[in-house]
Design a protein around this motif. Sequence first.
Motif, PDB file in Angstrom:
ATOM      1  N   ARG A 118     -15.117  33.966  10.486  1.00 19.10           N
ATOM      2  CA  ARG A 118     -14.780  35.462   9.741  1.00 19.10           C
ATOM      3  C   ARG A 118     -14.428  36.232  11.018  1.00 19.10           C
ATOM      4  NH1 ARG A 118     -17.439  37.022   5.311  1.00 19.10           N
ATOM      5  NH2 ARG A 118     -19.147  35.572   5.743  1.00 19.10           N
ATOM      6  N   LEU A 121     -10.850  36.067  12.261  1.00 23.15           N
ATOM      7  CA  LEU A 121      -9.650  36.482  11.324  1.00 23.15           C
ATOM      8  C   LEU A 121      -8.950  37.711  12.129  1.00 23.15           C
ATOM      9  CD1 LEU A 121     -11.596  36.565   8.055  1.00 23.15           C
ATOM     10  CD2 LEU A 121      -9.509  35.002   8.705  1.00 23.15           C
ATOM     11  N   LEU A 130      -7.151  28.637  11.623  1.00 24.89           N
ATOM     12  CA  LEU A 130      -8.652  28.631  11.478  1.00 24.89           C
ATOM     13  C   LEU A 130      -9.201  27.176  10.920  1.00 24.89           C
ATOM     14  CD1 LEU A 130      -8.887  32.272  10.147  1.00 24.89           C
ATOM     15  CD2 LEU A 130      -9.748  31.382  12.406  1.00 24.89           C
ATOM     16  N   VAL A 162     -10.252  31.740   1.672  1.00 25.50           N
ATOM     17  CA  VAL A 162      -9.622  32.516   2.627  1.00 25.50           C
ATOM     18  C   VAL A 162      -8.040  32.102   2.921  1.00 25.50           C
ATOM     19  CG1 VAL A 162      -9.664  32.985   5.224  1.00 25.50           C
ATOM     20  CG2 VAL A 162     -11.863  32.941   4.076  1.00 25.50           C
ATOM     21  N   ARG A 166      -5.187  34.630   2.984  1.00 27.04           N
ATOM     22  CA  ARG A 166      -4.229  34.738   4.072  1.00 27.04           C
ATOM     23  C   ARG A 166      -2.701  33.874   4.018  1.00 27.04           C
ATOM     24  NH1 ARG A 166      -6.177  38.017   8.369  1.00 27.04           N
ATOM     25  NH2 ARG A 166      -8.089  38.779   7.298  1.00 27.04           N
ATOM     26  N   THR A 171      -1.207  32.617   9.169  1.00 26.13           N
ATOM     27  CA  THR A 171      -2.211  31.936   9.500  1.00 26.13           C
ATOM     28  C   THR A 171      -2.823  30.905   8.700  1.00 26.13           C
ATOM     29  OG1 THR A 171      -3.035  33.875  10.470  1.00 26.13           O
ATOM     30  CG2 THR A 171      -4.759  32.062  10.184  1.00 26.13           C
ATOM     31  N   VAL A 173      -5.226  27.901   7.321  1.00 27.58           N
ATOM     32  CA  VAL A 173      -6.594  27.916   7.176  1.00 27.58           C
ATOM     33  C   VAL A 173      -7.016  26.156   6.781  1.00 27.58           C
ATOM     34  CG1 VAL A 173      -8.720  28.743   5.894  1.00 27.58           C
ATOM     35  CG2 VAL A 173      -7.078  30.271   6.583  1.00 27.58           C
TER      36      VAL A 173
END
Length: 219
Positions: A118, A121, A130, A162, A166, A171, A173
């Motif tokens: 978190r 981010l 991530l 997430v 995102r 990004t 994840v």
Amino acid sequence: MNIHGSRVLLPGASGAIGSALAVRLHRSGARLALAGHDEGRLRRVSEACEGAPVFRFDAYELDRCARAPDWAAGELGGLDAVVVCVGVAGFGPVDTVPDAVAEHLFTVNALAPLAFLRAALPRVTPPGVLAAVTGVVVDAPPAGMADYAAAKSALAAWLTAVRRERRRTGTSVLDIRLPHVESGFAARRVVGEPPRLPRGLTVDEAADRIVAELTGQEG
């Protein structure tokens, strides 16, 4: 993800899988910031990675976990990826697992990883990554591992949400669902006796699989 030249925070770097992964990423040209619980092992991994900076944390210190991405960005001049390899095992029927132990399993396997991710981010530069190691227990929670599997499943659900949030930022994840690994993980359990487990990946094979997922070469 192009590993060469990437700036990577690696929570869990003092563990068996995390330390092996650190060495692989270093050899592939990544610049590492290492976070872990065991300071002695963390220092040894740092030496193997040409003096990579280190950050000691306890999973219950969620505020400290959340400070690690800022620290890493300061050490490395930015942050391109966070790869969380934090976890602890627990076994036994649910009526034999004390609430305090269940809390420990959720803190180490879910809350601490979430605190790292978190806080990362706003720090991870797109196209960044991530990632966290969960496990195949997310797909098929086994008997005798309910609290452990539930904690890993909570982390996996968070990563899924997430990833959707995102999707348009660039990004990535990643939820890295490793099978059983012969890392001594079960022997370091906090409760219960492990069931008979099938022969798993070696630590080196697990580290290779994580690298393959990070670089988009898995499967």
